[in-house]
Write a protein that holds these residues in place. Structure first.
Motif, PDB file in Angstrom:
ATOM      1  N   GLY A  31       1.231  -1.032  -0.137  1.00  0.00           N
ATOM      2  CA  GLY A  31       0.051   0.222   0.076  1.00  0.00           C
ATOM      3  C   GLY A  31       1.020   1.672  -0.338  1.00  0.00           C
ATOM      4  N   VAL A  32       0.574   1.742  -0.649  1.00  0.00           N
ATOM      5  CA  VAL A  32       1.277   3.129  -0.681  1.00  0.00           C
ATOM      6  C   VAL A  32       0.558   4.639  -1.325  1.00  0.00           C
ATOM      7  N   SER A  33       1.062   5.388  -0.376  1.00  0.00           N
ATOM      8  CA  SER A  33       0.212   6.693  -0.581  1.00  0.00           C
ATOM      9  C   SER A  33       1.064   7.917  -1.690  1.00  0.00           C
ATOM     10  N   CYS A  34       0.059   8.301  -2.718  1.00  0.00           N
ATOM     11  CA  CYS A  34       0.866   8.980  -4.127  1.00  0.00           C
ATOM     12  C   CYS A  34      -0.184  10.659  -3.670  1.00  0.00           C
ATOM     13  N   ASP A  35      -0.043  11.163  -5.078  1.00  0.00           N
ATOM     14  CA  ASP A  35      -0.980  12.485  -5.086  1.00  0.00           C
ATOM     15  C   ASP A  35      -2.167  12.774  -5.869  1.00  0.00           C
ATOM     16  N   GLN A  36      -2.602  11.679  -5.797  1.00  0.00           N
ATOM     17  CA  GLN A  36      -3.513  10.804  -6.498  1.00  0.00           C
ATOM     18  C   GLN A  36      -4.702   9.955  -5.886  1.00  0.00           C
ATOM     19  N   GLY A  37      -3.694   9.045  -4.989  1.00  0.00           N
ATOM     20  CA  GLY A  37      -4.636   8.549  -3.820  1.00  0.00           C
ATOM     21  C   GLY A  37      -3.653   7.468  -3.380  1.00  0.00           C
ATOM     22  N   ILE A  38      -3.587   6.524  -2.848  1.00  0.00           N
ATOM     23  CA  ILE A  38      -3.465   5.589  -1.932  1.00  0.00           C
ATOM     24  C   ILE A  38      -3.905   4.267  -2.766  1.00  0.00           C
ATOM     25  N   LEU A  39      -2.883   3.746  -3.934  1.00  0.00           N
ATOM     26  CA  LEU A  39      -2.812   2.610  -4.080  1.00  0.00           C
ATOM     27  C   LEU A  39      -2.333   1.120  -3.275  1.00  0.00           C
ATOM     28  N   LEU A  40      -3.189   0.017  -3.787  1.00  0.00           N
ATOM     29  CA  LEU A  40      -3.571  -1.047  -2.869  1.00  0.00           C
ATOM     30  C   LEU A  40      -2.912  -2.075  -4.125  1.00  0.00           C
ATOM     31  N   MET A  41      -1.921  -3.207  -4.082  1.00  0.00           N
ATOM     32  CA  MET A  41      -1.297  -3.893  -4.836  1.00  0.00           C
ATOM     33  C   MET A  41      -1.021  -5.082  -4.197  1.00  0.00           C
ATOM     34  N   THR A  42      -1.369  -6.364  -5.110  1.00  0.00           N
ATOM     35  CA  THR A  42      -0.633  -7.365  -4.721  1.00  0.00           C
ATOM     36  C   THR A  42      -1.199  -8.427  -6.326  1.00  0.00           C
ATOM     37  N   MET A  43      -0.836  -9.419  -6.249  1.00  0.00           N
ATOM     38  CA  MET A  43      -0.987 -10.520  -7.635  1.00  0.00           C
ATOM     39  C   MET A  43      -1.677 -11.846  -6.398  1.00  0.00           C
TER      40      MET A  43
END
Length: 269
Positions: A31-43
């Motif tokens: 989970g990473v925060s950035c300007d556009q929002g919070i991205l959650l990633m997995t496979m």
């Protein structure tokens, strides 16, 4: 058993070993925060691992699908009851974790005559400002941690530390940068899990990596490319710029293909 405290401690220790082994084949979550929002990633292999919980709250998990669903339903119910009885602004990740599922997970872990929850959870909370986004992780024993900017789930705490160290060294501003970094961080964790789970020399991909995590981008992306043969990239975004109360959306195939590094986008279907 409770009349013999050392037996209880021994039983809890055995339970911890059992649970650690259950996560060895799991898919890390980033989970990473950035300007556009919070991205959650997995496979994942079919069953999704990322979900919306409430307007600004999202959930990612590792573990047994039935346990994840049970705790997800508990979080959903708590969030909507809290929102109905109080207000939407009172529904926070901190309340849901600290007063909701953390005590439930801890109790299940310590009641050695009953089955524990085989879960690790990452709950993210979007704020209007990127610097104030919240991340909460909860372990299978009910221990929770609060973090800012980013957080991860992996099979062991040492692998999570490797992933966090890798994240600390990255530049993450735009959504494209965050997708790239999240995928490479996932590869750091997944490679480390495979290395820990297999005898030395048995796995060509991680052979010779010893205790030092591989951080070369091409090697990490090649690992993801290899994993795409039997798993799918799953990305969800709590989008700060989406109108309305619900900020959660999954990244569709077209959008994700445009955001992925070139050598992965060509293999993405």
């Amino acid at each position: 058993m409770y009349e013999e405290p050392y037996r209880w401690v021994e039983a809890v220790g055995n339970r911890r070993q059992y649970l650690d082994a259950q996560f060895a084949q799991g898919s890390p979550v980033v989970g990473v925060s950035c300007d556009q929002g919070i991205l959650l990633m997995t496979m994942s292999k079919g069953t999704p691992k990322l979900y919306e919980i409430y307007d600004r709250l999202a959930f990612g998990g590792m573990g047994h699908p039935a346990d994840l669903e049970k705790l997800r339903f508990t979080l959903l119910e708590m969030a909507h009851v809290e929102g109905f009885n109080r207000s939407a602004s009172d529904v926070t990740g901190s309340r849901l974790i600290k007063y909701g599922i953390a005590p439930v997970v801890k109790q299940a872990f310590e009641e050695v005559f009953k089955a524990p929850f085989i879960v690790k959870i990452l709950l993210t909370e979007l704020n209007r400002n990127a610097g104030k986004d919240g991340f909460l992780t909860i372990n299978y024993d009910g221990m929770f941690e609060e973090k800012s900017q980013y957080a991860v789930l992996a099979a062991t705490s040492s692998i999570e530390q490797r992933m966090m160290e890798y994240l600390r060294q990255q530049s993450m501003v735009s959504l494209m940068e965050v997708v790239d970094v999240a995928i490479r961080t996932w590869a750091v964790g997944d490679r480390a899990q495979k290395q820990a789970d297999e005898p030395l020399g048995d796995h060509e991909d991680v052979k010779g990596s010893s205790d030092q995590p591989v951080t070369d981008s091409q090697t990490l992306l090649a690992h993801v490319h290899q994993c795409m043969a039997d798993r799918s990239i799953e990305c969800a975004l709590l989008d700060r710029h989406v109108a309305g109360t619900s900020k959660y959306r999954t990244l569709g195939a077209g959008e994700l293909r445009a955001l992925l590094p070139k050598n992965l986008s060509s293999a993405f279907t």
